[in-house]
Structures are given as C-alpha cells and as structure tokens.
Scaffold this motif. Structure first.
Motif, short mmCIF file in Angstrom:
data_model
loop_
_atom_site.label_atom_id
_atom_site.label_comp_id
_atom_site.label_asym_id
_atom_site.label_seq_id
_atom_site.Cartn_x
_atom_site.Cartn_y
_atom_site.Cartn_z
N ASP A 331 138.25 63.44 -110.62
CA ASP A 331 138.33 63.09 -112.04
C ASP A 331 139.78 63.22 -112.48
N LEU A 332 140.34 62.17 -113.07
CA LEU A 332 141.76 62.17 -113.44
C LEU A 332 142.10 63.28 -114.42
N LYS A 333 141.25 63.51 -115.41
CA LYS A 333 141.52 64.55 -116.40
C LYS A 333 141.46 65.94 -115.77
N LEU A 379 147.71 59.16 -121.32
CA LEU A 379 147.51 58.09 -120.35
C LEU A 379 146.10 58.10 -119.79
N ALA A 380 145.57 59.30 -119.52
CA ALA A 380 144.18 59.38 -119.05
C ALA A 380 143.21 58.87 -120.11
N GLY A 381 143.52 59.16 -121.38
CA GLY A 381 142.66 58.70 -122.47
C GLY A 381 142.69 57.19 -122.64
N VAL A 382 143.81 56.54 -122.30
CA VAL A 382 143.91 55.07 -122.42
C VAL A 382 142.86 54.40 -121.55
N VAL A 383 142.76 54.81 -120.28
CA VAL A 383 141.78 54.23 -119.36
C VAL A 383 140.36 54.58 -119.80
#
Length: 534
Positions: A331-333, A379-383
């Motif tokens: 998970d990216l976050k 940036l994670a929130g953008v995706v």
C-alpha cells in the motif's frame, strides 16, 4: 497584540466565521480556511525575516533572549499557607522553534488545499481543521508547561474526529488507537509536569512556576523536592529525575513515533483522509521531536547524557525497522508512513549525539521531512482520489499516462532518499556527522550506530526506487483496465500549484541550507553548551 498571539489564534476567528455561516454557503468554507492559513503563513514569514540572530538572541535558558515574548498573568490562585499559584500565558520563540513554526504554517496551507477533496459535512471538517491549526502553532510557541500541555492535548480531539469521521473503512479503529496511544503518554506527562511545578520556584516571586525556562535551571529547584538535582528521592526504586525523563520521553516518542511506540502511525495514515495524513506526518511528528529537545533534554540534561546510548539505539532501530517495513509494503500510503518512522529515526540519532552537528541535523531533518512527507502524502492522495486504490502492484506505466504527476513523484522520491542537492541529504548528513563526532570525541555513541544509520539511507533508496520502477515505468498495466486509464487524468491546476512550491522548497533548502542553519545556529550552539555545563 503580540504577533505570536495573532498567529496562534487567527484560526479560531475563522473557525467561528465558518461556524456562523449558513450551510447553504458550504462551498465557501474551503476558501475561508485557505485564507486563514495564508494569513498565518504571511505572519510566520514576517516573523522569520524579523528574527534576530546572534548570541544575545539565542534563547534556550535565558528568558530575556527569547523573541516576540508575551507574558501575561492567566490563572491566579491564593492557596493560603501553600502560597500562590500563578500560571502565565507565556509565549516566545528562539532558534529551535522559528523554522518549525514557518514549516508548520506552510504545511497547513498545503493541507487546506488538499481539503478541497472533502465532500461531506464541510462545516464540521473545517472547524475541526482550524482548531487543530491553532493547537499545533501554540505548541511551538509556548514557554509555560501548563500552556504547552493544553495545546498538546488539544490536538487530540480534532484529530480523533477528523480520522474517525472522514477516514477510510477502518477509521474508527485507527482513531481510537491513535487517541489511546497519545493519551497514555499525556496522562503520565501531566504527573511529571505537576511534580516539576512543585519542585521549581521562581526566584523573582518565590512562588512555584510552570515556566519551562525556569525548570532548566537547577538552582530554581527546592533542595528537598522530588525532581531536585540534589534530591535522593526514588520512584519504584529509580531516581526520580530518571523516571521523569523516561515518562516525558515516552510521551513525545509516541508522537515521533519511535519504535516500538509507532504502531498507531501506519493505521492512522492509511485510514486518515489526505489532509489529515499531511498534518500527521508533516507536523505532528515534529511536535514529538521538538518536545524531546525542548523539554526532555532541556529539563533533564544529565539524564539525557547518561542515557544517550539508549536514545541513539532507539533511533537506529527506528531507521532500520522503518525502512525494512517500507520495503515490504504493498500500500503506497503505508509505505510512506513507514518511511516516516525511518526518517524520524535520524532526528533521534542526531539528538542523542549531543553535538552541535547532530542537533542541527535533527532540526534540519524535521523541517525537510515536514515538506517531503507533505508532498508524498499529497501525491498518494492524487491517485487515490481518482481510482480509490493505493495498491503499488495495481499500477504500472503511470509515467505514460500521467507524465506531470510522475515528474513530481520522481522529485519527491529522490529528495526523500537523500540525494545530494535536496534538503533530506543535509539533514541526514549532519545527523550522521554528529553521531560520528559523538563516537570519536566524547564517546557518547559507538561508531556502529552511525554506520547503521548510513545503511538506513541505502534501504531508503531501495524502497523508493523499487516503488518508482513498479508503478511508473514499463508497459501500462492497471488493475482497473480502461476504466482506470480514463480516470487517471494528469495533475489539474490546483494540484500543480500545490506541489510546485514543495518541490522548489526541498531543492532550495538542499542548495541553501543556510536558510535554516543561520536561524538555528546560535540556539543550537547555546543549547549544546548548556548541556555540557550540566
């Protein structure tokens, strides 16, 4: 009206405006919040440019050397034979707080812009956001322990609701876990604070005081008091001052977070909405580091020196453990959350070195990480806002369909892994320099701790570059297929104007670290001299 008071309480004025506006005007709430944070940023920049440098303005343990001071009687109680209790509204800043104050104000502007994605119960969200804004600014300005504690505790309530009401599927669990962890440390901090109050007297009035600066002077402690340097009182068989240091350290280490007190952080980050993740990583973690420096080490310097090995060890464990966990994440976050654990380990290692270089590196690392973690979580929130998925293996070839987004990701990743020319390199390099110097000059830390810290930078490069390769390069392969490919539009205007200043800041601070070091140097040198005198 003192400029720091205006800086602290401006958000409350705008929170009241939002609370009084009719719900039909909900679309204006985000603009009101953004205006509040921009005004704060303007004031903090004014404070930065008017902040004086020089030994006579170093602050630390000299009240007259703090800048933008305001001290007003707040709570006065006549306790009869026990004397008088006076609690002051006492705010001021020195080199340890000025750069963190500016960084915090900037991060709050970014968080306000990220909040434009919130769609439900806007009035409640933005009112809580502005209360949290007031609390975090207040922490960095407070010089009275009682006032500090109020702002410190006040952060809990809005964060609990911001995570629990606007978070992801497991938001209630994450909110409760965060609240209980932080409250656990805070409750025992309250006991130490009371013990310090009963131990310290103001030489001017003879009354007990919550003044943090007075608490740093051993001469102000009553000889028979529990936290006096001369006292032989014990708690659970250990010296009282050692117990006080450990309790305060645990309270702040939870915020940092230091392994093994870190487990609330990944859950809170994964479930929190993007603006709250930005505040958690960009600001809240720095409150913990600032508290360790200002209060733990400042009030109990001899204990910090005696236990420096264990502080350094915890820092090294956090660096390696956080990096290894980041390598294992899908998970990216969650990856970014564990990278924060690793990067904040350098802060603790720099503090533990008890050197000018190490402490300067710790402050620089906090400022740098504040900007970089903000950029990474945005940036994670953008995706996530486009396809509601953060799985690293669910994306491939994003550089082809989102080139502008990829450019900012490359900057954020390379800056975070410590590439020369960016701010994180300066912070990590100075922290490691302090650790090496500590080993070679005063023997406080062993050499292997600095070596392990350097190995942590290598692991950081591994998980950032591996993530970059998997998600952004190669043929396009998305879990959602053509539906995701259509949804994954490149950055819009709001996102670009949010990310561009962050990218420029981490580059400018990497090329011109004097923007931070010139402001903090006198205070850092004075602080290290103060520690050696003790």
């Amino acid at each position: 009206m003192n400029i720091l008071t205006l800086l602290i309480f401006t958000p409350i004025l705008f929170a009241l405006i939002i609370a009084l506006l009719p719900s039909a005007w909900r679309s204006s709430f985000k603009f009101v919040t953004l205006l509040a944070t921009l005004i704060q940023l303007g004031m903090s920049i004014w404070i930065y440019y008017n902040f004086k440098t020089g030994v006579s303005f170093a602050g630390i343990n000299h009240e007259s050397q703090f800048q933008f001071l305001q001290k007003l009687p707040w709570i006065n109680l006549d306790l009869g034979a026990l004397g008088k209790m006076q609690i002051d509204y006492f705010v001021g800043i020195d080199g340890l707080s000025i750069t963190l104050l500016v960084m915090t104000s900037f991060v709050l502007v970014i968080a306000a812009l990220a909040s434009w994605e919130i769609k439900s119960n806007l009035k409640g969200f933005f009112v809580l956001f502005l209360i949290l804004d007031m609390a975090v600014i207040g922490v960095f300005c407070s010089l009275d322990f009682f006032l500090f504690y109020i702002f410190y505790e006040l952060m809990l309530l809005p964060l609990y609701f911001l995570i629990g009401m606007w978070g992801g599927a497991r938001r209630e669990y994450a909110a409760i876990k965060f609240f209980l962890y932080t409250l656990f440390g805070s409750v025992f901090m309250l006991l130490v604070m009371i013990g310090l109050y009963l131990s310290v007297t103001d030489p001017a009035t003879g009354n007990h005081t919550f003044n943090i600066i007075q608490m740093m002077n051993p001469a102000n402690y009553q000889p028979d008091s529990v936290f006096s340097v001369l006292s032989h009182q014990t708690i659970f068989g250990m010296p009282a001052r050692t117990i006080g240091f450990v309790i305060l350290f645990i309270a702040f280490a939870i915020k940092v977070p230091v392994v093994p007190l870190h487990t609330w952080l990944p859950d809170a980050h994964v479930e929190a909405p993007t603006p709250v993740s930005i505040i958690l990583a960009g600001i809240l973690l720095k409150v913990g580091g600032y508290g360790i420096i200002r209060i733990c080490v400042g009030i109990f310097p001899e204990i910090a020196h005696a236990d420096a090995y264990w502080l350094g060890l915890l820092g090294v464990i956090s660096i390696i453990y956080g990096a290894l966990n980041a390598l294992a994440q899908q998970d990216l976050k969650r990856l970014i959350a564990y990278s924060s654990v690793s990067h904040m380990g350098f802060v603790l290692l720099g503090i533990a070195s008890l050197t000018t270089e190490g402490l300067s590196g710790a402050v620089m690392q906090m400022v740098s990480h504040g900007f970089l973690s903000t950029m990474l979580f945005f940036l994670a929130g953008v995706v996530y806002n486009r396809v509601h998925d953060r799985g690293i293996t669910h994306f491939r070839g994003l550089a082809t369909i989102m080139p502008k987004y990829t450019a900012f990701v490359v900057v954020a990743f390379f800056a975070s892994l410590g590439l020369p020319g960016f701010s994180a390199f300066i912070g990590e390099a100075f922290s490691l320099t302090g650790a090496f110097k500590s080993a070679s000059v005063n023997g406080v830390l062993p050499y292997w701790m600095a070596v392990c810290g350097a190995f942590g930078i290598l692991l950081g490069a591994a998980y950032f570059l591996w993530t970059l390769q998997r998600m952004f390069f190669g043929p396009v392969n998305l879990k959602g297929g053509s539906v995701w490919k259509t949804a994954l539009t490149d950055l819009n205007f709001r996102e670009k104007i949010t990310l561009l200043p962050l990218a420029l800041l981490v580059l400018v601070l990497g090329l011109m670290p004097s923007l931070v070091f010139d402001k903090i140097n006198d205070s850092v040198v004075t602080f290290i001299q103060f520690l050696r005198l003790k």
